[in-house]
Design a protein around this motif. Sequence first.
Motif, short mmCIF file in Angstrom:
data_model
loop_
_atom_site.label_atom_id
_atom_site.label_comp_id
_atom_site.label_asym_id
_atom_site.label_seq_id
_atom_site.Cartn_x
_atom_site.Cartn_y
_atom_site.Cartn_z
N GLU A 113 87.14 34.42 34.19
CA GLU A 113 86.08 34.36 35.20
C GLU A 113 85.06 33.26 34.85
OE1 GLU A 113 88.09 38.21 35.41
OE2 GLU A 113 87.20 37.08 33.76
N TRP A 114 84.42 32.73 35.88
CA TRP A 114 83.56 31.55 35.73
C TRP A 114 82.37 31.75 34.80
CZ3 TRP A 114 78.43 31.98 37.12
CH2 TRP A 114 78.08 33.04 37.96
N PHE A 115 81.91 32.98 34.67
CA PHE A 115 80.65 33.21 33.95
C PHE A 115 80.80 33.34 32.44
CE2 PHE A 115 82.24 37.02 36.11
CZ PHE A 115 82.52 37.86 35.04
N TRP A 116 82.02 33.55 31.93
CA TRP A 116 82.16 33.75 30.49
C TRP A 116 81.77 32.50 29.70
CZ3 TRP A 116 81.95 38.46 29.33
CH2 TRP A 116 82.61 39.44 30.07
N ARG A 117 82.14 31.34 30.18
CA ARG A 117 81.81 30.12 29.43
C ARG A 117 80.30 29.84 29.43
NH1 ARG A 117 80.86 25.60 32.49
NH2 ARG A 117 81.21 25.81 34.74
N LEU A 118 79.59 30.43 30.40
CA LEU A 118 78.13 30.29 30.43
C LEU A 118 77.44 31.33 29.55
CD1 LEU A 118 77.60 29.77 34.28
CD2 LEU A 118 77.95 28.02 32.53
N ALA A 119 78.05 32.49 29.44
CA ALA A 119 77.42 33.60 28.73
C ALA A 119 77.74 33.63 27.24
CB ALA A 119 77.83 34.93 29.36
N VAL A 120 78.91 33.10 26.87
CA VAL A 120 79.39 33.23 25.49
C VAL A 120 79.49 31.85 24.85
CG1 VAL A 120 81.35 33.94 24.06
CG2 VAL A 120 80.61 35.37 25.98
N PHE A 121 78.85 31.70 23.73
CA PHE A 121 78.80 30.41 23.03
C PHE A 121 80.21 29.92 22.69
CE2 PHE A 121 78.64 28.00 19.04
CZ PHE A 121 77.74 27.00 19.39
N ASN A 122 80.48 28.66 23.06
CA ASN A 122 81.72 27.98 22.70
C ASN A 122 82.96 28.64 23.29
OD1 ASN A 122 82.93 25.76 21.42
ND2 ASN A 122 83.41 26.93 19.58
N TYR A 138 81.82 34.83 16.03
CA TYR A 138 81.00 33.69 15.60
C TYR A 138 79.95 33.34 16.66
CZ TYR A 138 84.09 32.76 11.64
OH TYR A 138 84.80 32.86 10.47
N GLY A 139 80.30 33.53 17.92
CA GLY A 139 79.38 33.17 18.99
C GLY A 139 78.15 34.05 19.04
N ILE A 140 78.32 35.34 18.77
CA ILE A 140 77.17 36.25 18.87
C ILE A 140 76.10 35.91 17.84
CG2 ILE A 140 77.96 38.07 17.29
CD1 ILE A 140 77.01 40.09 19.41
N MET A 141 76.51 35.25 16.76
CA MET A 141 75.53 34.83 15.74
C MET A 141 74.66 33.68 16.23
SD MET A 141 77.59 35.17 12.12
CE MET A 141 78.92 34.05 12.53
N GLN A 142 75.07 33.02 17.32
CA GLN A 142 74.31 31.90 17.86
C GLN A 142 73.27 32.34 18.88
OE1 GLN A 142 74.81 28.91 16.47
NE2 GLN A 142 76.39 29.92 15.22
N THR A 143 73.21 33.62 19.19
CA THR A 143 72.18 34.11 20.10
C THR A 143 70.83 34.09 19.40
OG1 THR A 143 72.44 36.43 19.45
CG2 THR A 143 73.87 35.62 21.22
N ALA A 144 69.78 34.32 20.17
CA ALA A 144 68.43 34.33 19.60
C ALA A 144 68.26 35.43 18.56
CB ALA A 144 67.40 34.49 20.71
N GLY A 146 70.49 36.25 16.33
CA GLY A 146 71.04 35.74 15.08
C GLY A 146 72.14 36.61 14.51
N VAL A 147 72.34 36.50 13.20
CA VAL A 147 73.43 37.19 12.52
C VAL A 147 73.36 38.70 12.71
CG1 VAL A 147 74.44 37.67 10.26
CG2 VAL A 147 73.71 35.36 10.82
N SER A 148 72.16 39.25 12.79
CA SER A 148 72.01 40.70 12.91
C SER A 148 72.62 41.24 14.20
CB SER A 148 70.53 41.09 12.84
OG SER A 148 69.79 40.49 13.89
N ALA A 149 72.91 40.36 15.17
CA ALA A 149 73.52 40.82 16.42
C ALA A 149 74.93 41.34 16.19
CB ALA A 149 73.55 39.68 17.44
N ILE A 150 75.54 41.00 15.05
CA ILE A 150 76.87 41.51 14.73
C ILE A 150 76.83 43.04 14.62
CG2 ILE A 150 78.66 41.59 12.95
CD1 ILE A 150 78.07 38.72 12.31
N VAL A 151 75.72 43.57 14.13
CA VAL A 151 75.64 45.02 13.87
C VAL A 151 75.82 45.85 15.14
CG1 VAL A 151 74.19 46.88 12.99
CG2 VAL A 151 74.23 44.66 11.82
#
Length: 226
Positions: A113-122, A138-144, A146-151
């Motif tokens: 779908e068109w929106f995944w490339r906009l919503a998910v880094f790389n 790896y992409g979720i770590m690029q959100t504001a 940061g790394v803690s978003a993995i949890v």
Amino acid sequence: MKRHVHTVHLRSHDEALIHRGTVLLEDALHTASFPESGRLLLVRSLDAGKIHSQQSSATLALVLEQRLAQIGMTAVHAEDPAANSAIAVYFRDQVEPYLCLAMRLSNHLSTDEWFWRLAVFNWQANLSRDEGFRRVLYGIMQTAIGVSAIVPLMQELLTRTAITPLLSALTWHDGSALLRACGWLKSKTSIGSIKPLSISFIPKPWIDLLQHGLKFGELKMLDRSG
């Protein structure tokens, strides 16, 4: 609110007017006031209308605010069956796109779908399933966040019993990269040269999943001896 514009199309027979319109639009996007709802809004296209050379960027900003507000009211959630044909979709926060995408990969559902490339880094279409999982992690770590978003991502996947496919997609190369990203391994440190990490505080279900999915070479991460 952060705003990102991927592509702009301006039409005029006069190159000077194209330049003027570009400057006005750039200024308007910086000064426009968009609502702080906390959600991630993705707009497929937004018609700014006719831009006059004598128009001020403040006036254009008001037009953008009004049109985006109208589009925002019609936006559907990305998991809605009509999302791929919608002009705008939303996620509840920055983490949700990665969770939704991981669940889609787990269930072998479409990720074109068109929106995944906009919503998910790389993110790219037509990735292998394993590579898709790695891009999510790896992409979720690029959100504001940061790394803690993995949890919250891993916790939610664990709750939904959907974490095994993601862990199975990782290799020992990913292990060292993730350790460095989390600050647990210095960039010049060899995996085999550091002491085992104590994980006595981690619940047993997590231990079992890590043992099943993560391959860290000689690093004995699962040593409970401390």
